[in-house]
Design a protein around this motif. Structure first.
Motif, PDB file in Angstrom:
ATOM      1  N   UNK A 254       0.844  -1.195   0.000  1.00  0.00           N
ATOM      2  CA  UNK A 254       0.000   0.000   0.000  1.00  0.00           C
ATOM      3  C   UNK A 254       0.881   1.248   0.000  1.00  0.00           C
ATOM      4  N   UNK A 255       0.398   2.295  -0.681  1.00  0.00           N
ATOM      5  CA  UNK A 255       1.151   3.545  -0.812  1.00  0.00           C
ATOM      6  C   UNK A 255       0.267   4.732  -0.430  1.00  0.00           C
ATOM      7  N   UNK A 256       0.848   5.671   0.287  1.00  0.00           N
ATOM      8  CA  UNK A 256       0.231   6.976   0.527  1.00  0.00           C
ATOM      9  C   UNK A 256       1.211   8.037   0.048  1.00  0.00           C
ATOM     10  N   UNK A 257       0.739   8.912  -0.814  1.00  0.00           N
ATOM     11  CA  UNK A 257       1.580   9.965  -1.389  1.00  0.00           C
ATOM     12  C   UNK A 257       2.848   9.379  -2.024  1.00  0.00           C
ATOM     13  N   UNK A 258       2.653   8.261  -2.738  1.00  0.00           N
ATOM     14  CA  UNK A 258       3.706   7.613  -3.521  1.00  0.00           C
ATOM     15  C   UNK A 258       4.819   7.009  -2.676  1.00  0.00           C
ATOM     16  N   UNK A 259       4.538   6.754  -1.408  1.00  0.00           N
ATOM     17  CA  UNK A 259       5.502   6.086  -0.535  1.00  0.00           C
ATOM     18  C   UNK A 259       4.836   4.877   0.111  1.00  0.00           C
ATOM     19  N   UNK A 260       5.542   3.736   0.204  1.00  0.00           N
ATOM     20  CA  UNK A 260       4.942   2.567   0.852  1.00  0.00           C
ATOM     21  C   UNK A 260       4.713   2.837   2.335  1.00  0.00           C
ATOM     22  N   UNK A 261       3.623   2.289   2.858  1.00  0.00           N
ATOM     23  CA  UNK A 261       3.304   2.481   4.274  1.00  0.00           C
ATOM     24  C   UNK A 261       3.264   1.127   4.972  1.00  0.00           C
ATOM     25  N   UNK A 262       3.369   1.159   6.269  1.00  0.00           N
ATOM     26  CA  UNK A 262       3.366  -0.071   7.051  1.00  0.00           C
ATOM     27  C   UNK A 262       2.001  -0.740   7.009  1.00  0.00           C
ATOM     28  N   UNK A 263       2.045  -2.050   6.897  1.00  0.00           N
ATOM     29  CA  UNK A 263       0.854  -2.894   6.991  1.00  0.00           C
ATOM     30  C   UNK A 263       1.176  -3.917   8.077  1.00  0.00           C
ATOM     31  N   UNK A 264       0.884  -3.559   9.315  1.00  0.00           N
ATOM     32  CA  UNK A 264       1.369  -4.356  10.435  1.00  0.00           C
ATOM     33  C   UNK A 264       2.826  -4.003  10.694  1.00  0.00           C
ATOM     34  N   UNK A 265       3.681  -5.015  10.708  1.00  0.00           N
ATOM     35  CA  UNK A 265       5.095  -4.789  11.017  1.00  0.00           C
ATOM     36  C   UNK A 265       5.952  -4.562   9.779  1.00  0.00           C
ATOM     37  N   UNK A 266       5.406  -4.780   8.589  1.00  0.00           N
ATOM     38  CA  UNK A 266       6.177  -4.629   7.367  1.00  0.00           C
ATOM     39  C   UNK A 266       5.386  -3.778   6.370  1.00  0.00           C
TER      40      UNK A 266
END
Length: 329
Positions: A254-266
């Protein structure tokens, strides 16, 4: 080598799901009052991807460098470049460009190039794979993203087709050395439901029987994510649905503002679904700290391991939607 093939890789989606890439057209295209323009991507020196490739890229312990040229049409726009190794977003550094801009000298998940009408830019990117062991041959893909940094003026707007892309240009990396780090991930055990018949009517773009399908939605019963999503209690909620296809696994990011974000611990998870089954993955993501009110949100899902060999065109970038943070200061 010194090949200089001309490949138009820009994929314009006119639907929210699963279309195969559409090559950039000459001249302007207008939709919803927006002039979209056209552009093309040209690998320089040689083409590491596709049928004209000289073979796989090779990682021998030294960073990999690739150079490209973007030629823009007669509409000002921005172009994003994203790369994936074994389905994982591959951060990269822009080490040279013909544009008169200050280089960030730092790795970016997606590098963005702003072009004036009829402008061309050449650039070189460098990266060290985020995973891979000696002897591996892993998939390598790139996605060319149209106007990835666009945001509407207010929360009543939407992204339209801005942010669309398809990571369909594929190749491989042959590892003659271990990557210095191995990306952490989570394997998700999904409950699946056997399908009485393929869901071809959902994926109208299916080109072959049992081609894998994917949907992202907010869990409200509608098949697709709405054009605007509002975070509730600092969280983004929804679900991914995955069906059909060979018994392959897929990496979800998943990405917010073109940066990957955490989904749990990764920042990535691996999902799988047996052939002829439907799996649903509900997600609940924490908003990154300090987000403004208006943001972009999307996800990518790409095959891992040998999955790219089963269906080389499998994999998808979901349409970008407007993410509203009501708690922004």
């Amino acid at each position: 080598m010194n090949r200089r093939p001309t490949l138009s890789l820009f994929a314009l989606f006119l639907a929210l799901i699963l279309a195969f890439p559409v090559l950039a057209q000459e001249g302007d295209i207008a939709t919803s009052g927006r002039s979209l323009g056209s552009f093309s991507i040209h690998p320089l020196d040689y083409n590491p991807l596709g049928p004209d490739s000289d073979g796989p890229l090779v990682y021998d312990g030294k960073p990999i460098e690739l150079s490209y040229r973007i030629e823009n049409g007669d509409v000002e726009l921005s172009v994003g470049m994203a790369f994936f190794v074994d389905g994982a977003i591959q951060p990269h550094e822009v080490t040279a460009t013909t544009q008169d801009v200050q280089l960030e000298n730092a790795e970016q998940a997606i590098s963005i190039y702003h072009l004036k009408a009829n402008e061309s830019v050449e650039f070189t990117i460098r990266f060290t794979p985020v995973l891979g062991k000696k002897g591996d041959r892993l998939s390598f893909r790139r996605a060319v993203i149209f106007n990835p940094d666009y945001l509407p003026k207010d929360e009543t707007g939407s992204m339209g087709i801005y942010g669309d892309a398809h990571p369909s240009e594929f190749g491989t990396i042959q590892f003659e050395a271990d990557a210095p780090a191995q990306l952490a991930t989570q394997l998700i055990d999904l409950e699946t439901t056997e399908l009485s018949e393929p869901i071809a009517q959902i994926n109208v773009h299916k080109a072959v029987p049992d081609f894998p399908g994917y949907l992202i939605n907010d869990g409200s019963g509608e098949p697709y994510m709405p054009p605007r999503v509002t975070a509730v209690d600092g969280k983004i909620r929804g679900q991914i649905q995955l069906w059909d296809g060979a018994d392959a696994a897929y990496r979800l990011t998943f990405f917010v503002n073109n940066k990957p974000i955490l989904n749990g611990d990764t920042d990535n998870v691996i999902l799988s679904v047996p052939d002829g089954n439907l799996a649903t993955y509900p997600f609940e993501l924490d908003l990154p700290e300090g987000l403004p009110k208006l943001n972009s949100f999307f996800a990518t899902i790409l095959p891992v391991g040998d999955g790219y060999q089963v269906y080389p065109e499998a994999g998808h970038k979901f349409s970008t939607v407007l993410l509203i943070n009501p708690d922004a200061e």
